[in-house]
Motif scaffolding. Structure first.
Motif, PDB file in Angstrom:
ATOM      1  N   THR A  25       0.832  -1.217   0.000  1.00 24.63           N
ATOM      2  CA  THR A  25       0.000   0.000   0.000  1.00 24.63           C
ATOM      3  C   THR A  25       0.857   1.253   0.000  1.00 24.63           C
ATOM      4  N   GLN A  26       1.880   1.286   0.848  1.00 25.34           N
ATOM      5  CA  GLN A  26       2.744   2.458   0.908  1.00 25.34           C
ATOM      6  C   GLN A  26       3.508   2.648  -0.398  1.00 25.34           C
ATOM      7  N   ILE A  27       3.972   1.561  -0.971  1.00 27.59           N
ATOM      8  CA  ILE A  27       4.693   1.641  -2.247  1.00 27.59           C
ATOM      9  C   ILE A  27       3.782   2.186  -3.334  1.00 27.59           C
ATOM     10  N   ALA A  28       2.523   1.743  -3.346  1.00 25.83           N
ATOM     11  CA  ALA A  28       1.556   2.233  -4.336  1.00 25.83           C
ATOM     12  C   ALA A  28       1.383   3.740  -4.226  1.00 25.83           C
ATOM     13  N   LEU A  29       1.209   4.236  -3.006  1.00 26.61           N
ATOM     14  CA  LEU A  29       1.000   5.671  -2.806  1.00 26.61           C
ATOM     15  C   LEU A  29       2.259   6.466  -3.144  1.00 26.61           C
ATOM     16  N   ASP A  30       3.421   5.956  -2.761  1.00 21.24           N
ATOM     17  CA  ASP A  30       4.680   6.654  -3.048  1.00 21.24           C
ATOM     18  C   ASP A  30       4.941   6.747  -4.549  1.00 21.24           C
ATOM     19  N   ALA A  31       4.438   5.773  -5.300  1.00 24.33           N
ATOM     20  CA  ALA A  31       4.643   5.771  -6.755  1.00 24.33           C
ATOM     21  C   ALA A  31       3.593   6.597  -7.497  1.00 24.33           C
ATOM     22  N   GLY A  32       2.626   7.151  -6.771  1.00 24.21           N
ATOM     23  CA  GLY A  32       1.663   8.050  -7.406  1.00 24.21           C
ATOM     24  C   GLY A  32       0.354   7.415  -7.814  1.00 24.21           C
ATOM     25  N   PHE A  33       0.117   6.160  -7.428  1.00 26.66           N
ATOM     26  CA  PHE A  33      -1.154   5.531  -7.761  1.00 26.66           C
ATOM     27  C   PHE A  33      -2.243   6.011  -6.797  1.00 26.66           C
ATOM     28  N   VAL A  34      -3.463   6.135  -7.302  1.00 26.46           N
ATOM     29  CA  VAL A  34      -4.523   6.738  -6.505  1.00 26.46           C
ATOM     30  C   VAL A  34      -5.023   5.805  -5.416  1.00 26.46           C
ATOM     31  N   SER A  35      -4.827   4.491  -5.571  1.00 25.27           N
ATOM     32  CA  SER A  35      -5.272   3.528  -4.570  1.00 25.27           C
ATOM     33  C   SER A  35      -4.522   2.222  -4.765  1.00 25.27           C
ATOM     34  N   PRO A  36      -4.474   1.375  -3.739  1.00 26.44           N
ATOM     35  CA  PRO A  36      -3.835   0.055  -3.899  1.00 26.44           C
ATOM     36  C   PRO A  36      -4.508  -0.791  -4.979  1.00 26.44           C
ATOM     37  N   THR A  37      -5.825  -0.657  -5.116  1.00 26.17           N
ATOM     38  CA  THR A  37      -6.533  -1.421  -6.142  1.00 26.17           C
ATOM     39  C   THR A  37      -6.100  -0.992  -7.546  1.00 26.17           C
ATOM     40  N   HIS A  38      -6.018   0.322  -7.754  1.00 27.93           N
ATOM     41  CA  HIS A  38      -5.557   0.860  -9.039  1.00 27.93           C
ATOM     42  C   HIS A  38      -4.130   0.395  -9.318  1.00 27.93           C
ATOM     43  N   PHE A  39      -3.294   0.454  -8.292  1.00 29.98           N
ATOM     44  CA  PHE A  39      -1.909   0.009  -8.424  1.00 29.98           C
ATOM     45  C   PHE A  39      -1.836  -1.462  -8.835  1.00 29.98           C
ATOM     46  N   ALA A  40      -2.619  -2.319  -8.147  1.00 33.27           N
ATOM     47  CA  ALA A  40      -2.577  -3.756  -8.440  1.00 33.27           C
ATOM     48  C   ALA A  40      -3.024  -4.038  -9.869  1.00 33.27           C
ATOM     49  N   ARG A  41      -4.043  -3.307 -10.334  1.00 30.30           N
ATOM     50  CA  ARG A  41      -4.551  -3.532 -11.689  1.00 30.30           C
ATOM     51  C   ARG A  41      -3.513  -3.135 -12.733  1.00 30.30           C
ATOM     52  N   ILE A  42      -2.927  -1.939 -12.586  1.00 27.93           N
ATOM     53  CA  ILE A  42      -1.927  -1.466 -13.544  1.00 27.93           C
ATOM     54  C   ILE A  42      -0.675  -2.335 -13.476  1.00 27.93           C
ATOM     55  N   PHE A  43      -0.266  -2.704 -12.259  1.00 26.64           N
ATOM     56  CA  PHE A  43       0.947  -3.508 -12.090  1.00 26.64           C
ATOM     57  C   PHE A  43       0.788  -4.862 -12.783  1.00 26.64           C
ATOM     58  N   ARG A  44      -0.371  -5.499 -12.600  1.00 20.56           N
ATOM     59  CA  ARG A  44      -0.596  -6.788 -13.230  1.00 20.56           C
ATOM     60  C   ARG A  44      -0.637  -6.670 -14.752  1.00 20.56           C
ATOM     61  N   SER A  45      -1.233  -5.575 -15.265  1.00 22.56           N
ATOM     62  CA  SER A  45      -1.297  -5.395 -16.718  1.00 22.56           C
ATOM     63  C   SER A  45       0.090  -5.180 -17.313  1.00 22.56           C
ATOM     64  N   GLU A  46       1.008  -4.593 -16.534  1.00 22.06           N
ATOM     65  CA  GLU A  46       2.366  -4.332 -17.020  1.00 22.06           C
ATOM     66  C   GLU A  46       3.278  -5.551 -16.871  1.00 22.06           C
ATOM     67  N   THR A  47       3.084  -6.330 -15.825  1.00 25.56           N
ATOM     68  CA  THR A  47       4.042  -7.386 -15.492  1.00 25.56           C
ATOM     69  C   THR A  47       3.470  -8.801 -15.558  1.00 25.56           C
ATOM     70  N   GLY A  48       2.138  -8.930 -15.530  1.00 28.86           N
ATOM     71  CA  GLY A  48       1.533 -10.253 -15.489  1.00 28.86           C
ATOM     72  C   GLY A  48       1.518 -10.874 -14.114  1.00 28.86           C
ATOM     73  N   GLN A  49       1.925 -10.114 -13.077  1.00 25.16           N
ATOM     74  CA  GLN A  49       1.955 -10.605 -11.702  1.00 25.16           C
ATOM     75  C   GLN A  49       1.347  -9.571 -10.772  1.00 25.16           C
ATOM     76  N   SER A  50       0.894 -10.023  -9.616  1.00 24.99           N
ATOM     77  CA  SER A  50       0.492  -9.087  -8.568  1.00 24.99           C
ATOM     78  C   SER A  50       1.753  -8.514  -7.927  1.00 24.99           C
ATOM     79  N   PRO A  51       1.664  -7.347  -7.270  1.00 24.87           N
ATOM     80  CA  PRO A  51       2.851  -6.800  -6.592  1.00 24.87           C
ATOM     81  C   PRO A  51       3.463  -7.778  -5.591  1.00 24.87           C
ATOM     82  N   SER A  52       2.622  -8.475  -4.834  1.00 26.48           N
ATOM     83  CA  SER A  52       3.147  -9.418  -3.829  1.00 26.48           C
ATOM     84  C   SER A  52       3.866 -10.585  -4.491  1.00 26.48           C
ATOM     85  N   ASP A  53       3.310 -11.116  -5.581  1.00 22.08           N
ATOM     86  CA  ASP A  53       3.968 -12.213  -6.293  1.00 22.08           C
ATOM     87  C   ASP A  53       5.297 -11.756  -6.885  1.00 22.08           C
ATOM     88  N   TYR A  54       5.323 -10.539  -7.417  1.00 18.61           N
ATOM     89  CA  TYR A  54       6.560 -10.001  -7.984  1.00 18.61           C
ATOM     90  C   TYR A  54       7.631  -9.913  -6.900  1.00 18.61           C
TER      91      TYR A  54
END
Length: 314
Positions: A279-308
């Motif tokens: 959650t903190q990493i998502a906010l520090d990187a400029g994402f509006v919410s952890p959910t938004h971060f997880a969606r964009i992260f998975r679309s870019e990498t094919g993994q969830s942040p935790s799996d990565y």
């Protein structure tokens, strides 16, 4: 004809600075290409077959490394795990890169091309395949000879292939020569198809290099906050519509895709190198919410942040 079952030639696992000078170097491996670095990595392993060399090594946390890489072979390199807080380099021809080095990032350095580099706070494991330039030209004419250097691109296909080379080489049976020849040939064709640029977009709709750098620098400096396309367009004195078209023609991405990519790159670095919460990493990187971060992260990498984090944490 390929001779299945024949083992590739494996050099000793540890190749020190002195012994590396005695390695046969007709197919330039990185043991010699890296001689001009301020410090050498550890645990060097090297395997050879006709027309190619696979090498891997790791580096414990090192505050600063500088030097240059050059080879008479084509080099494809990837970061298997870990990374560098900052990787600066300049390639012959003037191409520059300055940013974090992350797992699954790849680089291609053509034969006889030099890269001058500086690494800051680096701890990683990497792998490379060196292709004999003459052998590749005979096998697949024009495939790599005209390919421009690749710098810091994320490519899971290349990462997975070199990670599999690393896994097989670590086994007692080692790498099979036929496997190495077949898979390296497939990699050559993939690189040519994926990164070849036979056609160029009209120059008139591209952003000049200095304007593109101005936009990229602004984005990197403001990733932690909202970035408006209107503000980016104003930086280069263009309308939003014209800027959008010119930016996409110059980078292959829309401004939003580029911004999200930079935010994901920042988050990936933090996931691997820090103990901060997702959650903190998502906010520090400029994402509006952890959910938004997880969606964009998975679309870019094919993994969830935790799996990565679990996959690439050293």
């Amino acid at each position: 004809m390929l001779s299945f079952g024949r083992a590739a030639s494996r050099l000793p696992n540890k190749v020190g600075p002195r012994s590396s000078r005695h390695v046969r170097h007709g197919i330039d491996g990185l043991s010699a290409a890296f001689e001009r670095l301020s410090s050498r990595p550890d645990g060097w392993r090297c395997v050879r077959w006709p027309g190619g060399t696979f090498e891997t090594a790791h580096r414990p946390l090192t505050a600063f490394v500088e030097g240059s890489i050059a080879s008479s072979s084509h080099l494809i390199m990837t970061t298997l795990s870990g990374g560098a807080e900052r990787h600066e380099f300049t390639i012959d021809g003037g191409r520059r890169h300055d940013g974090p080095d992350l797992p699954a990032s790849i680089s291609f350095l053509p034969a006889q091309c030099e890269r001058r580099l500086r690494l800051h706070n680096v701890a990683w494991r990497w792998a490379t395949i060196a292709f004999d330039a003459d052998a590749i030209e005979r096998l697949a004419p024009g495939s790599l000879g005209g390919l421009a250097p690749i710098a810091g691109a994320e490519d899971r296909f290349v990462w997975n292939l070199l990670a599999e080379f690393d896994r097989l080489d670590a086994q007692e049976s080692g790498l099979d020569e036929a496997y190495c020849e077949t898979m390296s040939h497939a990699l050559v064709l993939y690189l040519a198809k994926r990164y070849g640029r036979p056609a160029t977009l009209p120059q008139r709709i591209r952003l000049p290099g200095y304007r593109l750098r101005r936009v990229a620098d602004f984005i990197d400096a403001h990733l932690h906050k909202a970035i408006r396309i209107a503000d980016l367009a104003r930086l280069v004195d263009l309308s939003e519509g014209h800027f959008h078209r010119a930016f996409r023609a110059s980078t292959g991405k829309t401004p939003l895709q580029f911004i999200n990519g930079q935010r994901v790159a920042l988050a990936k670095h933090a996931l691997v190198r820090s103990d901060a919460s997702v959650t903190q990493i998502a906010l520090d990187a400029g994402f509006v919410s952890p959910t938004h971060f997880a969606r964009i992260f998975r679309s870019e990498t094919g993994q969830s942040p935790s799996d990565y984090r679990r996959t690439f944490r050293l």
